[in-house]
Design a protein around this motif. Structure first.
Motif, PDB file in Angstrom:
ATOM      1  N   ASN A  79       9.025  29.840  27.618  1.00  0.00           N
ATOM      2  CA  ASN A  79       8.175  31.167  27.826  1.00  0.00           C
ATOM      3  C   ASN A  79       6.795  30.949  27.853  1.00  0.00           C
ATOM      4  N   THR A  80       6.204  31.810  28.425  1.00  0.00           N
ATOM      5  CA  THR A  80       4.622  31.843  28.421  1.00  0.00           C
ATOM      6  C   THR A  80       3.972  33.198  27.860  1.00  0.00           C
ATOM      7  N   CYS A 109       0.150  22.985  15.513  1.00  0.00           N
ATOM      8  CA  CYS A 109      -0.232  23.270  16.768  1.00  0.00           C
ATOM      9  C   CYS A 109      -1.495  22.052  17.120  1.00  0.00           C
ATOM     10  N   GLY A 110      -1.326  21.636  18.425  1.00  0.00           N
ATOM     11  CA  GLY A 110      -2.424  20.982  19.009  1.00  0.00           C
ATOM     12  C   GLY A 110      -2.458  19.418  18.196  1.00  0.00           C
ATOM     13  N   ASP A 111      -3.555  19.355  17.961  1.00  0.00           N
ATOM     14  CA  ASP A 111      -3.855  17.971  17.116  1.00  0.00           C
ATOM     15  C   ASP A 111      -3.575  17.857  15.544  1.00  0.00           C
ATOM     16  N   SER A 112      -3.006  18.997  15.171  1.00  0.00           N
ATOM     17  CA  SER A 112      -2.743  19.201  13.628  1.00  0.00           C
ATOM     18  C   SER A 112      -1.149  18.726  13.290  1.00  0.00           C
ATOM     19  N   TYR A 113      -0.370  18.320  14.250  1.00  0.00           N
ATOM     20  CA  TYR A 113       0.952  18.036  13.986  1.00  0.00           C
ATOM     21  C   TYR A 113       0.913  16.913  12.790  1.00  0.00           C
ATOM     22  N   GLY A 114       0.176  16.096  12.827  1.00  0.00           N
ATOM     23  CA  GLY A 114       0.060  15.031  11.737  1.00  0.00           C
ATOM     24  C   GLY A 114      -0.253  15.573  10.492  1.00  0.00           C
ATOM     25  N   GLN A 115      -0.858  16.831  10.317  1.00  0.00           N
ATOM     26  CA  GLN A 115      -1.395  17.502   9.109  1.00  0.00           C
ATOM     27  C   GLN A 115      -0.192  18.202   8.393  1.00  0.00           C
ATOM     28  N   VAL A 116       1.047  18.273   9.239  1.00  0.00           N
ATOM     29  CA  VAL A 116       2.104  19.006   8.510  1.00  0.00           C
ATOM     30  C   VAL A 116       2.875  18.134   7.475  1.00  0.00           C
ATOM     31  N   LYS A 136       2.284  28.128  22.148  1.00  0.00           N
ATOM     32  CA  LYS A 136       1.032  28.190  20.935  1.00  0.00           C
ATOM     33  C   LYS A 136      -0.007  27.198  21.593  1.00  0.00           C
ATOM     34  N   ASP A 137       0.264  25.978  21.908  1.00  0.00           N
ATOM     35  CA  ASP A 137      -0.753  25.026  22.515  1.00  0.00           C
ATOM     36  C   ASP A 137      -1.263  25.465  23.673  1.00  0.00           C
ATOM     37  N   ARG A 138      -0.561  26.024  24.566  1.00  0.00           N
ATOM     38  CA  ARG A 138      -1.146  26.539  25.770  1.00  0.00           C
ATOM     39  C   ARG A 138      -2.143  27.666  25.580  1.00  0.00           C
ATOM     40  N   GLN A 139      -1.690  28.760  24.340  1.00  0.00           N
ATOM     41  CA  GLN A 139      -2.625  29.650  24.121  1.00  0.00           C
ATOM     42  C   GLN A 139      -3.804  29.105  23.524  1.00  0.00           C
TER      43      GLN A 139
END
Length: 208
Positions: A79-80, A109-116, A136-139
């Motif tokens: 969904n969007t 989100c975005g470039d923070s996936y590796g920080q999880v 959320k990335d699109r947001q």
């Protein structure tokens, strides 16, 4: 200042409304059903409208210095909802001259996936919540492209605990140790403190 809050009936949104009023600001809450905030201070102005209701969004932004989005979804199907609503808010802001926007998204989100840190959370983001994080990335991308001064806040796991008044800001490739949890009340306090120190400076922050 005058603050317009979208997603105001959610748990974080309600805290933003209460906190902004307690700090002495004027608050306009945009939501589908104003009765959902009936228990809050009547000084909070309620504006009824859906996420695609352009006149309602415009009314909520009248005279605002800053807009805050605490919009969320639990819809796991493609969904969007979040990105479309955010685009509608940003477009209305451009028309009305409101130049500052803060939005709550999520760590990962975005470039923070590796920080999880949590392997389980990483798995959830890639599987059960894949479509939620994708929107959320699109947001976030819509916010960056809008040409409006912005603050994107990516909190870790949200709790309903009492505010601690403490948090850790992470940017870029910075990482934190241990459990990445934070109280919604602290997220609300952080965002409101940033609103009181405008401009945001086009900032993206991981908050734990």
């Amino acid at each position: 200042m005058k603050i317009a809050i979208f997603g105001s009936s959610g748990r974080t949104g309600r805290l933003l409304c209460e906190g902004a009023l307690a700090r002495g600001h004027e608050v306009t809450a945009h939501l589908r059903d104003p009765d959902k905030l009936a228990d809050l201070d009547p000084a909070i102005e309620r504006v009824a409208g859906g996420l695609s209701d352009e006149p309602g969004i415009a009314r909520a932004l009248e005279g605002a210095d800053v807009a805050i989005s605490a919009l969320g979804t639990v819809d796991r199907k493609a969904n969007t909802v979040l990105s479309d609503a955010t685009k509608a808010i940003l477009a209305a802001m451009q028309r009305s001259g409101v130049g500052h926007f803060a939005a709550v998204t999520s760590l990962g989100c975005g470039d923070s996936y590796g920080q999880v840190n949590s392997r389980l959370m990483k798995l959830i983001i890639k599987t059960l919540a894949k479509e939620i994080w994708a929107d959320k990335d699109r947001q976030e991308e819509a916010i960056r492209r809008a040409g409006i001064d912005y603050l994107i806040v990516r909190p870790g796991g949200l709790t309903n605990g009492e505010p601690s008044g403490e948090w850790t800001e992470l940017r870029g490739g910075q990482r934190s140790k241990g459990k990445q949890m934070i109280a919604r009340a602290d997220v609300a306090d952080y965002i409101l403190s940033r609103c009181e120190a405008l401009p945001f400076g086009n900032d993206t922050v991981m908050l734990v």
